[in-house]
Design a protein around this motif. Structure first.
Motif, PDB file in Angstrom:
ATOM      1  N   GLY A 405       6.878  44.857  68.881  1.00 45.49           N
ATOM      2  CA  GLY A 405       8.029  45.576  69.409  1.00 45.49           C
ATOM      3  C   GLY A 405       8.029  45.489  70.926  1.00 45.49           C
ATOM      4  N   THR A 406       8.862  46.320  71.559  1.00 41.29           N
ATOM      5  CA  THR A 406       8.904  46.350  73.021  1.00 41.29           C
ATOM      6  C   THR A 406       7.830  47.296  73.517  1.00 41.29           C
ATOM      7  OG1 THR A 406      11.282  45.892  73.033  1.00 41.29           O
ATOM      8  CG2 THR A 406      10.330  46.814  75.030  1.00 41.29           C
ATOM      9  N   VAL A 407       6.831  46.739  74.164  1.00 42.18           N
ATOM     10  CA  VAL A 407       5.698  47.506  74.683  1.00 42.18           C
ATOM     11  C   VAL A 407       5.823  47.568  76.198  1.00 42.18           C
ATOM     12  CG1 VAL A 407       3.191  47.661  74.871  1.00 42.18           C
ATOM     13  CG2 VAL A 407       4.236  46.836  72.749  1.00 42.18           C
ATOM     14  N   GLY A 408       5.796  48.783  76.745  1.00 40.41           N
ATOM     15  CA  GLY A 408       5.939  48.962  78.178  1.00 40.41           C
ATOM     16  C   GLY A 408       4.614  49.255  78.844  1.00 40.41           C
ATOM     17  N   TYR A 409       4.531  48.861  80.105  1.00 41.28           N
ATOM     18  CA  TYR A 409       3.340  49.142  80.904  1.00 41.28           C
ATOM     19  C   TYR A 409       3.769  49.744  82.240  1.00 41.28           C
ATOM     20  CZ  TYR A 409       0.720  46.285  77.601  1.00 41.28           C
ATOM     21  OH  TYR A 409       0.151  45.787  76.456  1.00 41.28           O
ATOM     22  N   ASP A 410       3.099  50.829  82.641  1.00 38.63           N
ATOM     23  CA  ASP A 410       3.293  51.442  83.952  1.00 38.63           C
ATOM     24  C   ASP A 410       1.994  51.299  84.733  1.00 38.63           C
ATOM     25  OD1 ASP A 410       5.812  52.408  83.090  1.00 38.63           O
ATOM     26  OD2 ASP A 410       4.850  54.166  82.219  1.00 38.63           O
ATOM     27  N   VAL A 411       2.106  50.774  85.935  1.00 44.27           N
ATOM     28  CA  VAL A 411       0.950  50.663  86.819  1.00 44.27           C
ATOM     29  C   VAL A 411       1.252  51.465  88.075  1.00 44.27           C
ATOM     30  CG1 VAL A 411      -0.521  49.113  88.162  1.00 44.27           C
ATOM     31  CG2 VAL A 411       0.322  48.395  85.919  1.00 44.27           C
ATOM     32  N   SER A 412       0.394  52.402  88.406  1.00 42.79           N
ATOM     33  CA  SER A 412       0.659  53.289  89.537  1.00 42.79           C
ATOM     34  C   SER A 412      -0.570  53.416  90.414  1.00 42.79           C
ATOM     35  CB  SER A 412       1.097  54.678  89.049  1.00 42.79           C
ATOM     36  OG  SER A 412       0.099  55.255  88.226  1.00 42.79           O
ATOM     37  N   LYS A 423       4.696  53.059  92.035  1.00 43.85           N
ATOM     38  CA  LYS A 423       4.592  52.778  90.602  1.00 43.85           C
ATOM     39  C   LYS A 423       5.537  51.648  90.247  1.00 43.85           C
ATOM     40  CE  LYS A 423       5.668  55.154  86.209  1.00 43.85           C
ATOM     41  NZ  LYS A 423       6.048  56.472  85.650  1.00 43.85           N
ATOM     42  N   ALA A 424       5.132  50.830  89.305  1.00 44.13           N
ATOM     43  CA  ALA A 424       5.994  49.776  88.786  1.00 44.13           C
ATOM     44  C   ALA A 424       5.852  49.739  87.270  1.00 44.13           C
ATOM     45  CB  ALA A 424       5.637  48.421  89.384  1.00 44.13           C
ATOM     46  N   SER A 425       6.908  49.303  86.614  1.00 47.46           N
ATOM     47  CA  SER A 425       6.932  49.244  85.154  1.00 47.46           C
ATOM     48  C   SER A 425       7.430  47.886  84.709  1.00 47.46           C
ATOM     49  CB  SER A 425       7.830  50.338  84.577  1.00 47.46           C
ATOM     50  OG  SER A 425       7.386  51.622  84.976  1.00 47.46           O
ATOM     51  N   VAL A 426       6.961  47.470  83.551  1.00 54.46           N
ATOM     52  CA  VAL A 426       7.394  46.202  82.976  1.00 54.46           C
ATOM     53  C   VAL A 426       7.336  46.335  81.461  1.00 54.46           C
ATOM     54  CG1 VAL A 426       5.104  45.136  82.882  1.00 54.46           C
ATOM     55  CG2 VAL A 426       7.110  43.697  83.195  1.00 54.46           C
ATOM     56  N   SER A 427       8.188  45.598  80.770  1.00 53.85           N
ATOM     57  CA  SER A 427       8.209  45.606  79.308  1.00 53.85           C
ATOM     58  C   SER A 427       7.934  44.204  78.790  1.00 53.85           C
ATOM     59  CB  SER A 427       9.559  46.104  78.783  1.00 53.85           C
ATOM     60  OG  SER A 427       9.768  47.455  79.133  1.00 53.85           O
ATOM     61  N   VAL A 428       7.253  44.152  77.664  1.00 55.56           N
ATOM     62  CA  VAL A 428       6.899  42.880  77.036  1.00 55.56           C
ATOM     63  C   VAL A 428       7.382  42.919  75.593  1.00 55.56           C
ATOM     64  CG1 VAL A 428       5.024  41.306  76.441  1.00 55.56           C
ATOM     65  CG2 VAL A 428       4.843  42.743  78.487  1.00 55.56           C
ATOM     66  N   ASP A 429       8.077  41.855  75.167  1.00 58.26           N
ATOM     67  CA  ASP A 429       8.473  41.724  73.768  1.00 58.26           C
ATOM     68  C   ASP A 429       7.288  41.175  72.986  1.00 58.26           C
ATOM     69  OD1 ASP A 429      11.053  42.645  74.169  1.00 58.26           O
ATOM     70  OD2 ASP A 429      11.802  40.660  74.682  1.00 58.26           O
ATOM     71  N   VAL A 430       6.705  42.032  72.172  1.00 58.72           N
ATOM     72  CA  VAL A 430       5.496  41.667  71.434  1.00 58.72           C
ATOM     73  C   VAL A 430       5.889  41.302  70.003  1.00 58.72           C
ATOM     74  CG1 VAL A 430       3.230  42.460  70.640  1.00 58.72           C
ATOM     75  CG2 VAL A 430       4.100  43.178  72.881  1.00 58.72           C
ATOM     76  N   ALA A 431       5.551  40.091  69.614  1.00 58.97           N
ATOM     77  CA  ALA A 431       5.850  39.615  68.259  1.00 58.97           C
ATOM     78  C   ALA A 431       4.710  39.986  67.318  1.00 58.97           C
ATOM     79  CB  ALA A 431       6.051  38.103  68.275  1.00 58.97           C
ATOM     80  N   ARG A 432       5.051  40.077  66.018  1.00 59.57           N
ATOM     81  CA  ARG A 432       3.999  40.304  65.025  1.00 59.57           C
ATOM     82  C   ARG A 432       3.143  39.054  64.879  1.00 59.57           C
ATOM     83  NH1 ARG A 432       6.624  42.507  59.617  1.00 59.57           N
ATOM     84  NH2 ARG A 432       8.063  40.784  59.996  1.00 59.57           N
ATOM     85  N   GLN A 433       1.884  39.267  64.580  1.00 57.96           N
ATOM     86  CA  GLN A 433       1.010  38.132  64.307  1.00 57.96           C
ATOM     87  C   GLN A 433       1.444  37.437  63.022  1.00 57.96           C
ATOM     88  OE1 GLN A 433      -3.105  39.462  64.165  1.00 57.96           O
ATOM     89  NE2 GLN A 433      -3.475  38.409  66.091  1.00 57.96           N
ATOM     90  N   PRO A 434       1.402  36.110  62.984  1.00 52.58           N
ATOM     91  CA  PRO A 434       1.722  35.422  61.735  1.00 52.58           C
ATOM     92  C   PRO A 434       0.581  35.555  60.731  1.00 52.58           C
ATOM     93  CG  PRO A 434       1.053  33.850  63.414  1.00 52.58           C
ATOM     94  CD  PRO A 434       1.108  35.182  64.082  1.00 52.58           C
ATOM     95  N   ALA A 435       0.929  35.901  59.506  1.00 49.52           N
ATOM     96  CA  ALA A 435      -0.066  35.981  58.433  1.00 49.52           C
ATOM     97  C   ALA A 435       0.047  34.732  57.559  1.00 49.52           C
ATOM     98  CB  ALA A 435       0.164  37.239  57.605  1.00 49.52           C
ATOM     99  N   SER A 436      -1.063  34.320  57.000  1.00 48.10           N
ATOM    100  CA  SER A 436      -1.048  33.142  56.121  1.00 48.10           C
ATOM    101  C   SER A 436      -2.028  33.350  54.976  1.00 48.10           C
ATOM    102  CB  SER A 436      -1.417  31.878  56.901  1.00 48.10           C
ATOM    103  OG  SER A 436      -2.728  31.984  57.434  1.00 48.10           O
ATOM    104  N   LEU A 437      -1.707  32.728  53.834  1.00 49.78           N
ATOM    105  CA  LEU A 437      -2.549  32.793  52.637  1.00 49.78           C
ATOM    106  C   LEU A 437      -2.952  31.386  52.228  1.00 49.78           C
ATOM    107  CD1 LEU A 437      -0.586  35.446  50.577  1.00 49.78           C
ATOM    108  CD2 LEU A 437      -3.000  35.648  51.201  1.00 49.78           C
TER     109      LEU A 437
END
Length: 535
Positions: A405-412, A423-437
């Motif tokens: 999901g969208t994970v935010g980070y604040d660095v102050s 302080k500064a903030s940034v957001s990262v679009d985090v994808a799900r890990q691919p699963a395999s069988l």
């Protein structure tokens, strides 16, 4: 245009400035006068028939009411008492700032038209005058006395004087209404001895200025519609100008100096100037902030500096509300945090943030500690292990986002005694890990043989550490399906199932992992043929 100097109130630096607006709940008329001062961890606002009190964060504490026509207010150095001028009743009331109650009333019936107050130590100074021609008077009162009584210091002023006092120096706007001379008096022995004048014939002082003085008595600050001037009171020479930029519109309407004399704040009536902060020693503009929007055309009535904060009283024409605007850490030098991150990342895999802390010129570069907060899509946040800069201000912070999901980070950075945190903030679009069988087993069976299926589940190229379960569904030769249940994987992601097919034909063994907010779902199948055995 009177100016005010706030008392220093200890306040630790914060990670970032958080300005606030407090509605003072006052029915205010343009005919009323407002003034704001601070001391002892409180802020006092003179507003019509009362003095409203907040804490140093602007939170309302109460009000001292029943004070007809408050015209001015000052506070003692320790913040224990405030004094409010009531011209209509010819008195100054003493307010206990802990109890928020009037404790004494000083009678000024013998002096008409109380107009201005100044406080230096335990001496209260008052200025009086009803109009330009009735003779202004300046008095002093020892407020430490059991029964304080005013003592006349100067008389015969041809117009109402404006005063400012610090230590043994008294400043007064000269009585000649055709000039803006500021008279400088020595009051060390209780009387006023003229030391000299700041010449009103100087083109820069061609109008009656606002007036203030640094608490050490060394410097006068004069405020004019287009900006400020500072004057050395030993030599009576001009030091420098502040805010006098002909290219920028605005008329000065409020001003304050800090108790240490290092910072000067000015409030402007038009354009985008809002509040500007200056370094008194250098004249440099150190901060500027626009007047907050959200209601029609607010304007600054008065202001003070308390610790590192600036407090402004705002009024909107056509309303009855006064608001207190707190500019947190406004007097500190600015810093800035720059922060960048990858556009995309994968859950449970490292992501690196890069940035730089920029400090004001002249501040020694060195390792600085940073606070890092991670914000998850569900709204929860976690303070991560503190980061730190290199000596040049750059830094890198690595984290493993636990979910997609969208994970935010604040660095102050918390700041210091002289530099404002940032302080500064940034957001990262985090994808799900691919699963395999991966499935393995015999693909040809004789009816009556037991079937064994082995499998491995991976998240990315790693085994899942949480030992999740997979679901097994058998597709039968007749088109029906049979749910064979779930099986938990090992720490290596491996699993094993067994089955006893009961009819000839083609079977499909489907293995499903349902996925979650960390990894994707996945499915794989193994085709098995069951034939009749030899008779």
């Amino acid at each position: 245009m009177a100016m005010t100097a706030g008392l220093v109130v200890a306040a630790g630096p914060t990670a970032s400035a958080e300005n606030s607006i407090t509605d003072l709940g006052v029915r205010f008329s343009v005919a009323d006068h407002s003034e704001v001062v601070a001391g002892g961890g409180k802020v006092f606002v003179a507003a019509g028939d009362r003095v409203v009190v907040t804490d140093i964060k602007g939170v309302l504490l109460g009000a001292v009411t029943g004070l007809p026509g408050v015209d001015d207010v000052v506070v003692t150095p320790d913040g224990a008492h405030a004094y409010a001028a009531l011209p209509g009743s010819h008195e100054v009331v003493e307010i206990d700032t802990a109890a928020l109650a009037v404790t004494r009333r000083i009678n000024f019936t013998a002096y008409s038209c109380l107009a201005d107050l100044a406080l230096s130590g335990q001496t209260l100074w008052t200025a009086h005058g009803c109009d330009m021609y009735t003779g202004g008077v300046i008095t002093r009162v020892d407020v430490s006395a059991p029964d304080p009584q005013p003592v006349t210091v100067l008389t015969g002023q041809s117009t109402t004087p404006t005063i400012a006092v610090a230590g043994n120096t008294l400043l007064s706007i000269a009585p000649d209404i055709s000039s803006a001379d500021v008279r400088v008096y020595d009051v060390s022995n209780g009387s006023a001895t003229l030391r000299g004048e700041i010449d009103g014939d100087d083109p820069a002082t061609s109008s009656r200025p606002g007036l203030d003085i640094t608490q050490d008595g060394s410097t006068a600050i004069l405020g004019f519609p287009r900006g400020f001037e500072s004057w050395d009171l030993a030599s009576l020479t001009k030091l420098r100008d502040y805010g006098k930029d002909p290219a920028v519109r605005g008329s000065l309407v409020g001003a304050a100096i800090s108790a240490d004399g290092r910072h000067l704040a000015g409030g402007w009536s038009w354009g985008d100037r809002g509040v500007e902060l200056y370094d008194v020693a250098t004249g440099a503009l150190t901060d500027k902030q626009k007047i907050p929007s959200g209601w029609p055309t607010p304007r600054i009535l008065t202001m003070t500096i308390a610790g590192n904060d600036v407090f402004c009283v705002l009024y909107t024409s056509g309303t009855t509300n006064l608001r207190l605007w707190r500019l947190e850490d406004a007097t500190l030098l600015p810093s800035a945090v720059a922060l960048s991150a990858p556009d995309e990342a994968t859950a449970r895999e490292p992501v690196t943030l890069n940035g730089r802390l920029t400090l004001p010129e002249g501040v020694t570069p060195r390792v600085r500690r940073l606070e890092v907060t991670r914000r998850l899509p569900d709204g929860t946040s976690t303070t991560l292990r503190r980061g730190k800069t290199k000596a040049d201000g750059t830094f890198s912070i690595t984290d493993i986002p636990p979910v997609a999901g969208t994970v935010g980070y604040d660095v102050s950075w918390d700041g210091s005694a002289t530099v404002r945190g940032s302080k500064a903030s940034v957001s990262v679009d985090v994808a799900r890990q691919p699963a395999s069988l991966t499935l393995a087993g015999r693909r040809d069976l004789v009816l009556g043989d037991r079937f064994y299926l082995r499998g491995t589940l991976k998240f990315g190229d790693q085994a899942p550490a949480t030992r999740p379960s997979v679901t097994v569904i058998r597709g039968n030769p007749d088109g029906t399906s049979t749910d064979l249940g779930t099986v938990q994987t090992s720490v290596a992601g491996r699993f094993r199932i067994s089955d006893l097919p009961d009819q000839e034909g083609e079977y499909i063994y489907n293995v499903l992992f349902m996925g979650d907010d960390v990894v994707t779902d996945t499915i794989d199948a193994l085709f098995v043929t069951v034939r009749a055995g030899s008779v």
